[in-house]
Design a protein around this motif. Structure first.
Motif, PDB file in Angstrom:
ATOM      1  N   ALA A  88      -5.306  -5.540 -15.968  1.00  0.00           N
ATOM      2  CA  ALA A  88      -3.913  -5.889 -16.243  1.00  0.00           C
ATOM      3  C   ALA A  88      -2.951  -4.980 -15.486  1.00  0.00           C
ATOM      4  O   ALA A  88      -1.928  -5.444 -14.963  1.00  0.00           O
ATOM      5  N   ASP A  89      -3.254  -3.684 -15.424  1.00  0.00           N
ATOM      6  CA  ASP A  89      -2.417  -2.754 -14.654  1.00  0.00           C
ATOM      7  C   ASP A  89      -2.243  -3.252 -13.223  1.00  0.00           C
ATOM      8  O   ASP A  89      -1.140  -3.249 -12.667  1.00  0.00           O
ATOM      9  N   CYS A  90      -3.358  -3.651 -12.635  1.00  0.00           N
ATOM     10  CA  CYS A  90      -3.360  -4.084 -11.235  1.00  0.00           C
ATOM     11  C   CYS A  90      -2.695  -5.449 -11.072  1.00  0.00           C
ATOM     12  O   CYS A  90      -1.851  -5.643 -10.193  1.00  0.00           O
ATOM     13  N   MET A  91      -3.067  -6.393 -11.914  1.00  0.00           N
ATOM     14  CA  MET A  91      -2.590  -7.761 -11.737  1.00  0.00           C
ATOM     15  C   MET A  91      -1.105  -7.904 -12.056  1.00  0.00           C
ATOM     16  O   MET A  91      -0.387  -8.660 -11.394  1.00  0.00           O
ATOM     17  N   ARG A  96       0.043 -10.308  -9.007  1.00  0.00           N
ATOM     18  CA  ARG A  96       0.864 -11.522  -9.053  1.00  0.00           C
ATOM     19  C   ARG A  96       1.819 -11.615  -7.873  1.00  0.00           C
ATOM     20  O   ARG A  96       2.314 -12.702  -7.575  1.00  0.00           O
ATOM     21  N   THR A  97       2.080 -10.481  -7.197  1.00  0.00           N
ATOM     22  CA  THR A  97       2.857 -10.558  -5.960  1.00  0.00           C
ATOM     23  C   THR A  97       1.974 -11.015  -4.804  1.00  0.00           C
ATOM     24  O   THR A  97       2.467 -11.595  -3.833  1.00  0.00           O
ATOM     25  N   TRP A 102      -3.385 -16.804  -8.767  1.00  0.00           N
ATOM     26  CA  TRP A 102      -4.485 -15.912  -9.155  1.00  0.00           C
ATOM     27  C   TRP A 102      -4.133 -15.163 -10.431  1.00  0.00           C
ATOM     28  O   TRP A 102      -4.954 -15.047 -11.345  1.00  0.00           O
ATOM     29  N   TYR A 103      -2.907 -14.655 -10.509  1.00  0.00           N
ATOM     30  CA  TYR A 103      -2.477 -13.919 -11.696  1.00  0.00           C
ATOM     31  C   TYR A 103      -2.640 -14.770 -12.954  1.00  0.00           C
ATOM     32  O   TYR A 103      -3.190 -14.313 -13.969  1.00  0.00           O
TER      33      TYR A 103
END
Length: 215
Positions: A88-91, A96-97, A102-103
């Motif tokens: 979640a930290d990464c996504m 999502r950018t 994908w997000y």
């Protein structure tokens, strides 16, 4: 009007009923509260018009601790275990950018695996990370299974070096980008370009693989 604060007794009852089930058995908990960086919020109404999911990842720090516990025991929020928090930290801040679809594929997967009906076991970290990244890799490579299999091999080599999700994600997106560039500007075959990329980028990983094999 009912209180929005989770009492110690209510939390104790919830823990007795659900505490041994995933994901609650994988989240740090005290006698009065769960502690996590992220929660998955469930939208009980209609899906938002421009949002591909009825669920949302929300930082746990958005809520007061007592209010968050109330949302959890009422089934409106699911606390994320540490491995899921790392994703979640990464996504949330980067993924999502990179790819909005994908997000939300990840959010929808979380909603299926972290459903309001808990189950005994989760997914081990390597399989979880592989699956999340494969959601991006497979669609971006248009399900070219030859190259997808090369990515799986690449992922296995990377994972020997580190299990940091952000590193694995950025390496995997670079792998895909290299293949797509080779397919667009084919000085030689895209498959050869991917193999060259793996050879060039395994210099730091290979010693770890060799040591692991020797052990």
């Amino acid at each position: 009007m009912p209180s929005s604060v989770c009492t110690k007794e209510a939390f104790k009852v919830f823990q007795a009923k659900n505490g041994y089930m995933f994901p609650f058995n994988s989240v740090k908990a005290t006698r009065t509260s769960f502690h996590t960086r992220w929660v998955l919020m469930f939208n009980r109404g209609e899906k938002p018009l421009f949002c591909p999911s009825r669920h949302q990842l929300v930082p746990a720090s958005t809520f007061l601790l007592e209010d968050l516990q109330h949302l959890i025991i009422e089934g409106q929020a699911i606390p994320l275990p540490p491995d899921y928090c790392e994703i979640a930290d990464c996504m949330y801040y980067w993924g999502r950018t990179m790819d909005h679809r994908w997000y939300y594929d990840v959010v929808n997967f979380f909603s299926s695996i972290l459903s309001p009906t808990p189950h005994p076991n989760g997914i081990n970290k390597k399989c979880l990370f592989r699956y999340i990244l494969s959601l991006y890799v497979q669609t971006r490579l248009d399900f070219n299974w030859f190259v997808v299999q090369q990515w799986h091999n690449y992922f296995d080599l990377l994972y020997v070096q580190t299990d940091d999700f952000f590193f694995l994600a950025t390496s995997s997106t670079s792998f895909v980008r290299n293949h797509l560039m080779a397919a667009t500007y084919p000085q030689h075959s895209a498959e050869d370009s991917v193999s060259d990329y793996m050879d060039e980028n395994m210099s730091e990983v290979t010693p770890e693989v060799v040591r692991s094999a020797e052990e």
